[in-house]
Design an enzyme around this catalytic site. Sequence first.
Site, short mmCIF file in Angstrom:
data_model
loop_
_atom_site.label_atom_id
_atom_site.label_comp_id
_atom_site.label_asym_id
_atom_site.label_seq_id
_atom_site.Cartn_x
_atom_site.Cartn_y
_atom_site.Cartn_z
N ILE A 11 27.30 -7.60 -21.47
CA ILE A 11 28.62 -7.06 -21.13
C ILE A 11 29.72 -7.94 -21.72
O ILE A 11 30.70 -7.46 -22.29
CB ILE A 11 28.76 -6.89 -19.60
CG1 ILE A 11 27.63 -5.97 -19.08
CG2 ILE A 11 30.13 -6.30 -19.25
CD1 ILE A 11 27.58 -5.81 -17.58
N SER A 116 29.47 -6.91 -8.12
CA SER A 116 28.36 -5.95 -8.21
C SER A 116 28.30 -5.03 -7.00
O SER A 116 28.66 -5.43 -5.87
CB SER A 116 27.07 -6.77 -8.29
OG SER A 116 25.96 -5.96 -8.02
N TYR A 140 20.90 -12.41 -5.38
CA TYR A 140 21.85 -12.08 -6.44
C TYR A 140 23.13 -11.49 -5.84
O TYR A 140 24.24 -11.97 -6.10
CB TYR A 140 21.20 -11.10 -7.43
CG TYR A 140 22.19 -10.45 -8.36
CD1 TYR A 140 22.82 -11.19 -9.35
CD2 TYR A 140 22.52 -9.10 -8.22
CE1 TYR A 140 23.75 -10.60 -10.19
CE2 TYR A 140 23.44 -8.51 -9.06
CZ TYR A 140 24.05 -9.26 -10.04
OH TYR A 140 24.99 -8.68 -10.86
N LYS A 144 27.06 -13.02 -5.52
CA LYS A 144 28.26 -12.31 -5.97
C LYS A 144 29.29 -12.23 -4.83
O LYS A 144 30.49 -12.41 -5.04
CB LYS A 144 27.90 -10.90 -6.45
CG LYS A 144 27.12 -10.88 -7.75
CD LYS A 144 27.99 -11.30 -8.93
CE LYS A 144 27.25 -11.32 -10.24
NZ LYS A 144 28.07 -11.74 -11.37
N ASP A 284 15.16 -1.68 -3.36
CA ASP A 284 15.93 -0.60 -4.00
C ASP A 284 16.43 0.41 -2.95
O ASP A 284 15.63 1.08 -2.32
CB ASP A 284 15.06 0.18 -5.00
CG ASP A 284 15.03 -0.46 -6.37
OD1 ASP A 284 15.90 -1.31 -6.65
OD2 ASP A 284 14.13 -0.11 -7.16
N1 UDP Z 1 13.70 1.85 -12.36
C1 UDP Z 1 12.47 2.43 -12.68
N2 UDP Z 1 11.74 1.90 -13.72
C2 UDP Z 1 12.18 0.85 -14.47
C3 UDP Z 1 13.44 0.26 -14.15
C4 UDP Z 1 14.17 0.78 -13.09
O1 UDP Z 1 12.04 3.39 -12.03
O2 UDP Z 1 11.48 0.41 -15.39
C5 UDP Z 1 14.51 2.41 -11.28
C6 UDP Z 1 14.86 1.41 -10.19
O3 UDP Z 1 13.85 1.38 -9.20
C7 UDP Z 1 16.18 1.97 -9.68
C8 UDP Z 1 16.81 2.62 -10.91
O4 UDP Z 1 15.74 2.82 -11.83
O5 UDP Z 1 15.95 2.98 -8.73
C9 UDP Z 1 17.86 1.74 -11.58
O6 UDP Z 1 17.32 0.44 -11.73
P1 UDP Z 1 18.00 -0.68 -12.62
O7 UDP Z 1 17.10 -1.89 -12.58
O8 UDP Z 1 18.35 -0.12 -13.95
O9 UDP Z 1 19.38 -1.00 -11.88
P2 UDP Z 1 19.70 -1.40 -10.34
O10 UDP Z 1 20.03 -0.09 -9.67
O11 UDP Z 1 18.53 -2.10 -9.77
O12 UDP Z 1 20.90 -2.27 -10.49
#
Ligand code: UDP
Length: 322
Positions: A11, A116, A140, A144, A284
């Site tokens: 970024i 974040s 993390y 933040k 998540d």
């Molecule tokens: N995700 C997934 N497979 C991957 C990476 C991420 O299914 O290889 C899913 C993850 O569980 C979340 C969404 O995609 O639900 C976004 O994840 P990312 O790590 O991109 O961003 P976050 O929301 O964690 O900041």
Amino acid sequence: MIAVIGGAGYIGSHAVKRLLEKGESVAVFDNLSTGHRWAVPDAASLYVGDLRISEEVDDFFKRYKPEAVLHFGGKSLVGESVEKPMDYFETNVTGTVHLLKSMAKFGTKKIIFSSSASVYAGNDGSLLTETDAVGPKNPYGASKYMIEQMLDWASKAGDLKYVALRYFNVAGADPSGEIGEAHAIETHLVPNVLKAALGETAHISIFGTDYPTPDGTCIRDYVHVGDLIEAHLLALEYLGRGEDSAVFNLGSGTGFSVREIVDIACEVTGRDIPVELGPRRAGDPAKLVASSEKARRILGWQPQRTEIKTIVEDAWRWHNKK
Ligand code: UDP
């Protein structure tokens, strides 16, 4: 002179490029642990230094005496933060203590901080606003939020002014294809899907298909890195007008599920992307979607590349060329 801390990263490097295009002088501070020297154009000064070493931060400020700071520096992997919390507090929190002390010492009074969506406790799934409850779920996000609090106390004690921008899911790349997301360890969905499309990995794993969402996969709010950077420039102008310190969400207000992102990536790349359905990833939340009404109203933010297809296309141009 604008200081860009972490300006060699994904970024930060987009911010440097945009500031240079606007005719600003830019000094980058980066330890190149996850950032790249090639991502910093020659027109910017690059100081290779570490936020954990206060003497290096002081030396940078002494040399460049910037009028404002864009602070992208720090560690940013949620999973790693759970395993090594102290690394996150040391780099992100202690590093920012050093930064704020150097700013005070050398007379820099304005800072835009990369916060974040992970500071939020999560709600019933409706659009998150800046007044929703905070309650980070991992080190993390905690780091933040601790930094946001430090900024707030520092602003009350002195003449520091800050804007904290709470990013949702940043994706895409500069449309030129010159810079983009290039992490040694990639954990994010969009780059991982595109790596699977390129055959760099065997498949994309979908983490969890039993969430309480229409197709069972997590829903996120994707914002284009270029639009995100525009919000930083507007935040600089906002502080330049003498406005008060503030916190803003940056997202699109529209959610897409993991399955939808995979489908869009198939369409954009014209390739079949092998999918493996896997278990949930720890920590998540089912759905995170921002209300960015405050940023639109107060900063005048008008994101342009809001179509999810455009975001994935820009990311694809970068990944396909690397
Ligand atoms: N995700 C997934 N497979 C991957 C990476 C991420 O299914 O290889 C899913 C993850 O569980 C979340 C969404 O995609 O639900 C976004 O994840 P990312 O790590 O991109 O961003 P976050 O929301 O964690 O900041």
